[in-house]
Design a protein around this motif. Sequence first.
Motif, PDB file in Angstrom:
ATOM      1  N   GLY A  84       0.777  -1.229   0.000  1.00 17.47           N
ATOM      2  CA  GLY A  84       0.000   0.000   0.000  1.00 17.47           C
ATOM      3  C   GLY A  84       0.808   1.278   0.000  1.00 17.47           C
ATOM      4  N   LEU A  85       0.346   2.249   0.770  1.00 16.32           N
ATOM      5  CA  LEU A  85       1.002   3.551   0.833  1.00 16.32           C
ATOM      6  C   LEU A  85       2.437   3.435   1.314  1.00 16.32           C
ATOM      7  N   GLY A  86       2.664   2.587   2.323  1.00 19.53           N
ATOM      8  CA  GLY A  86       3.998   2.454   2.884  1.00 19.53           C
ATOM      9  C   GLY A  86       5.006   1.966   1.861  1.00 19.53           C
ATOM     10  N   LEU A  87       4.621   0.977   1.082  1.00 17.71           N
ATOM     11  CA  LEU A  87       5.512   0.453   0.051  1.00 17.71           C
ATOM     12  C   LEU A  87       5.761   1.494  -1.030  1.00 17.71           C
TER      13      LEU A  87
ATOM     14  N   THR B 157      -7.983   5.264  -1.555  1.00 18.12           N
ATOM     15  CA  THR B 157      -6.755   4.825  -2.211  1.00 18.12           C
ATOM     16  C   THR B 157      -6.702   3.307  -2.296  1.00 18.12           C
ATOM     17  N   GLU B 158      -6.092   2.815  -3.364  1.00 15.70           N
ATOM     18  CA  GLU B 158      -5.940   1.376  -3.570  1.00 15.70           C
ATOM     19  C   GLU B 158      -4.843   0.842  -2.657  1.00 15.70           C
ATOM     20  N   THR B 159      -5.235   0.458  -1.441  1.00 17.65           N
ATOM     21  CA  THR B 159      -4.252  -0.010  -0.460  1.00 17.65           C
ATOM     22  C   THR B 159      -4.555  -1.397   0.082  1.00 17.65           C
ATOM     23  N   GLY B 160      -5.671  -1.984  -0.331  1.00 22.14           N
ATOM     24  CA  GLY B 160      -6.061  -3.282   0.203  1.00 22.14           C
ATOM     25  C   GLY B 160      -7.017  -3.181   1.371  1.00 22.14           C
TER      26      GLY B 160
ATOM     27  N   LEU C  77      -7.475   6.220  -5.868  1.00 29.93           N
ATOM     28  CA  LEU C  77      -6.168   6.782  -6.149  1.00 29.93           C
ATOM     29  C   LEU C  77      -5.119   5.672  -6.100  1.00 29.93           C
ATOM     30  N   HIS C  78      -4.066   5.824  -6.884  1.00 27.99           N
ATOM     31  CA  HIS C  78      -2.955   4.880  -6.818  1.00 27.99           C
ATOM     32  C   HIS C  78      -2.043   5.316  -5.675  1.00 27.99           C
ATOM     33  N   PRO C  79      -1.469   4.371  -4.926  1.00 23.69           N
ATOM     34  CA  PRO C  79      -0.567   4.749  -3.829  1.00 23.69           C
ATOM     35  C   PRO C  79       0.592   5.647  -4.239  1.00 23.69           C
ATOM     36  N   ASN C  80       0.955   5.614  -5.523  1.00 23.91           N
ATOM     37  CA  ASN C  80       2.058   6.459  -5.992  1.00 23.91           C
ATOM     38  C   ASN C  80       1.751   7.944  -5.897  1.00 23.91           C
TER      39      ASN C  80
ATOM     40  N   ALA D  29      -1.866  14.991  -0.745  1.00 26.95           N
ATOM     41  CA  ALA D  29      -1.077  14.580  -1.911  1.00 26.95           C
ATOM     42  C   ALA D  29      -1.701  15.017  -3.229  1.00 26.95           C
ATOM     43  N   THR D  30      -3.019  14.913  -3.358  1.00 30.90           N
ATOM     44  CA  THR D  30      -3.672  15.300  -4.609  1.00 30.90           C
ATOM     45  C   THR D  30      -3.570  16.794  -4.876  1.00 30.90           C
ATOM     46  N   GLU D  31      -3.264  17.573  -3.846  1.00 30.99           N
ATOM     47  CA  GLU D  31      -3.154  19.023  -3.994  1.00 30.99           C
ATOM     48  C   GLU D  31      -1.707  19.502  -3.905  1.00 30.99           C
TER      49      GLU D  31
END
Length: 258
Positions: A17-20, A199-202, A217-220, A244-246
């Motif tokens: 997810g976000l961490g990775l 966000t797509e994190t599972g 949102l993608h984690p990237n 992040a989006t802003e």
Amino acid sequence: MNLLDGRRIVVTGASSGLGLAMAEALLKAGASVAMTARATDRLDSEVKRLTHAGYDAYSLPMDVRSEQSISDAVSWVVQTWGKIDVLVNNAGIGMRTVNSRFMLEPQPFFEVTPQGFRDVIDTNLTGYFLVSRGFAPLLVRQGYGKVINISMNHSTMRRRGFIPYGPSRAGAESLSYIMAEDLLPYGITVNMLLPGGATETGMIPDEMKKQLKVPLLHPNIMADPIVFLASDQSDGITGERMIATEFANWYKERFGNS
């Protein structure tokens, strides 16, 4: 020369997810990154992938709910690196741990089990406190460093059926603001970063994703802002809540075209 060459960074909850995504972005910017998680098999697999790609990644098993586990991780950092430049608090668990159908069938707070409530708070809020508390003495001795706490939209903190996830993130934001004040005299900054949407994190079950009215949102999405916050560019910025989006617009307004 890369933006984060020579930086030593710890990212919690970095096996997915976000961490990775954040760990990978930091590595690509030149940092050495200790990636922590409880799920060591998946963590080791991701670290192996990244090291084979030429990045300076390390697998650091750590349970954010355990003072001993955190102490062991701090000892590893001291013995291996001798310092830490950035701590990213990200490890967390979501609503599906207390209600697998939380997006379609919100559960009132009085139906949440006490243990389910404790598990989320212990990970998402107390975990941020314990990890920050564990690394703070090292940061204070150094007289420098950055802490970045990952958060979520304010709407999540008020949404029907979102206990205990909402309160856990609201508490983490309050913790962050107070940490920023407490660490200011020591030259250490504390900021918050959140994706800006689902966000797509599972954390959202597959069968419920099609019910969402907006794409995930993608984690990237976290890549550019996390690198900024870990870099010299963010020196002097503390107590900031960054979305992040802003981020692109925020950066342009603050720094212009530089």
